[in-house]
Design a protein around this motif. Structure first.
Motif, mmCIF file in Angstrom:
data_model
loop_
_atom_site.group_PDB
_atom_site.id
_atom_site.type_symbol
_atom_site.label_atom_id
_atom_site.label_comp_id
_atom_site.label_asym_id
_atom_site.label_seq_id
_atom_site.Cartn_x
_atom_site.Cartn_y
_atom_site.Cartn_z
ATOM 1 N N SER A 171 11.118 -16.035 -52.212
ATOM 2 C CA SER A 171 11.685 -17.263 -52.775
ATOM 3 C C SER A 171 10.695 -17.933 -53.719
ATOM 4 O O SER A 171 9.479 -17.900 -53.494
ATOM 5 N N LYS A 173 10.337 -21.853 -55.403
ATOM 6 C CA LYS A 173 10.872 -23.200 -55.247
ATOM 7 C C LYS A 173 10.215 -24.146 -56.239
ATOM 8 O O LYS A 173 9.024 -24.037 -56.540
ATOM 9 N N ASP A 190 6.448 -23.790 -55.016
ATOM 10 C CA ASP A 190 6.207 -23.045 -53.776
ATOM 11 C C ASP A 190 6.622 -21.588 -53.973
ATOM 12 O O ASP A 190 7.690 -21.304 -54.542
ATOM 13 N N GLU A 192 7.336 -18.351 -51.560
ATOM 14 C CA GLU A 192 7.562 -18.108 -50.131
ATOM 15 C C GLU A 192 7.873 -16.644 -49.882
ATOM 16 O O GLU A 192 8.771 -16.071 -50.499
ATOM 17 N N PHE A 204 8.482 -17.162 -42.294
ATOM 18 C CA PHE A 204 8.070 -17.300 -43.687
ATOM 19 C C PHE A 204 6.634 -17.806 -43.778
ATOM 20 O O PHE A 204 6.125 -18.504 -42.907
ATOM 21 N N GLN A 206 4.413 -19.735 -46.828
ATOM 22 C CA GLN A 206 4.632 -20.442 -48.080
ATOM 23 C C GLN A 206 3.300 -20.906 -48.668
ATOM 24 O O GLN A 206 2.486 -21.520 -47.971
ATOM 25 N N SER A 208 1.626 -23.169 -51.873
ATOM 26 C CA SER A 208 2.068 -24.269 -52.717
ATOM 27 C C SER A 208 1.063 -24.572 -53.814
ATOM 28 O O SER A 208 -0.150 -24.485 -53.614
ATOM 29 N N SER A 309 15.577 -23.878 -54.857
ATOM 30 C CA SER A 309 14.984 -22.551 -54.720
ATOM 31 C C SER A 309 15.916 -21.454 -55.203
ATOM 32 O O SER A 309 17.127 -21.606 -55.249
ATOM 33 N N THR A 311 16.273 -17.372 -54.108
ATOM 34 C CA THR A 311 15.825 -16.418 -53.096
ATOM 35 C C THR A 311 16.431 -15.057 -53.343
ATOM 36 O O THR A 311 17.622 -14.946 -53.677
#
Length: 314
Positions: A171, A173, A190, A192, A204, A206, A208, A309, A311
């Motif tokens: 993902s 984001k 982000d 992920e 998950f 993540q 950042s 997001s 994905t």
């Protein structure tokens, strides 16, 4: 008529068969799959009935023909008694097949016959890796067998298009962290990486990139969160989610990027355009940020966030 049915089997435009009575026999099975046959047979029979076709199950045959004659007519190894069975029931079509288990694989083969001519009109085949996928497999087979009768398909997401229950989620984001004082916004990117334990549960990790906007704009990369997320309505396109995670969070205090531990609750929505690709919106609440806010008189940093997001599920 047979050519039209063959085109349907090859993926072409389904032909139109004249509607008539259809006999759906109980699926045969090898020894280890015997317990699956009655339920799948009932599901197949019900699908034909739901399509408003005149359908008879094997139990109906026993009532109309008697158990002894039914056994005789269905016991012909070369299928030579199908014409007699068709005449006795005034049923031009017959559906027969089998379910077999080979190791961890379930194999379904079902055929729609012209009972009067003893000719197969359409064959459907599915192989699945788990028993849980058999209801979808039998629904797909029913869609194929019903297509020549002009019945629209029920299955929206094909087995071939579904992702496996276990696999990787990736993902990206874009969002903002909301400052408790509302003095500024902190854009966040982000990335992920997730792992599906099932279609409902995913772990998950993540990372950042947080940007503090102000006179001196700063950007900070932090490990982010390690957590878990639950997907409600995992068989639908629109799936609400709940989750949580713990890790390191970049906070903004007086427009200065800082880091501290975080304990975050998550809630959102994911819309899957295909079984692989989704768009999502998610809100986050940092429980530790709120606790710090109550404990300190100064602004502690980030306590909430919003993100959009994209994905992809491998």
């Amino acid at each position: 008529m047979l050519a039209a049915a063959a085109r349907a089997q090859d993926g072409g435009v389904p032909g139109q068969l004249e509607r008539g009575k259809i006999v759906v026999l109980t699926l045969e099975a090898n020894k280890v799959a015997t317990e699956l046959a009655p339920g799948l047979s009932q599901s197949l029979t019900q699908r034909f009935a739901d399509a408003h076709l005149d359908v008879l199950s094997q139990a109906d045959l026993a009532q109309r023909l008697g158990a002894e004659r039914q056994q005789v007519l269905l016991g012909c190894s070369d299928g030579s008694c199908l014409a007699e069975l068709s005449g006795a029931l005034d049923a031009p079509y017959l559906v027969a097949g089998r379910i077999d288990r080979f190791g961890d694989k379930e194999v379904l083969n079902v055929t729609l016959h012209d009972a009067r001519k003893n000719v197969p009109l359409l064959k459907a085949h599915r192989e699945v890796e788990s028993v849980e996928l058999l209801p979808l497999a039998i629904d797909e087979i029913a869609d194929e067998l019903l297509a020549p009768f002009g019945v629209p398909p029920r299955v929206q997401v094909k087995l071939a298009d579904r992702v496996s229950e276990r696999g990787i989620n990736l993902s990206a984001k874009l969002g903002t962290q909301l400052i408790t004082s509302l003095a500024a916004l902190a854009p966040v990117i982000d990335l992920e990486l997730g792992y599906r334990l099932s279609l409902r549960w995913a772990l998950f990790l993540q990372a950042s990139i947080g940007v503090a906007l102000g006179a001196n704009t700063t950007a900070t990369i932090t490990p982010g969160l390690l957590g878990v997320r639950y997907f409600f309505r995992s068989d639908r396109s629109l799936q609400p989610t709940l989750g949580g995670g713990a890790g390191i969070l970049t906070t903004v205090n007086a427009l200065q990027g800082k880091t501290r531990p975080s304990l975050v609750a998550l809630g959102g929505l994911q819309y899957f355009f295909t079984s692989h690709v989704s768009l999502g919106a998610e809100a986050s609440l940092d429980v530790l940020g709120l606790a710090f806010g109550f404990a300190q008189s100064t602004t502690p940093g980030v306590s909430a966030g919003l993100s959009l997001s994209v994905t992809y599920r491998f």
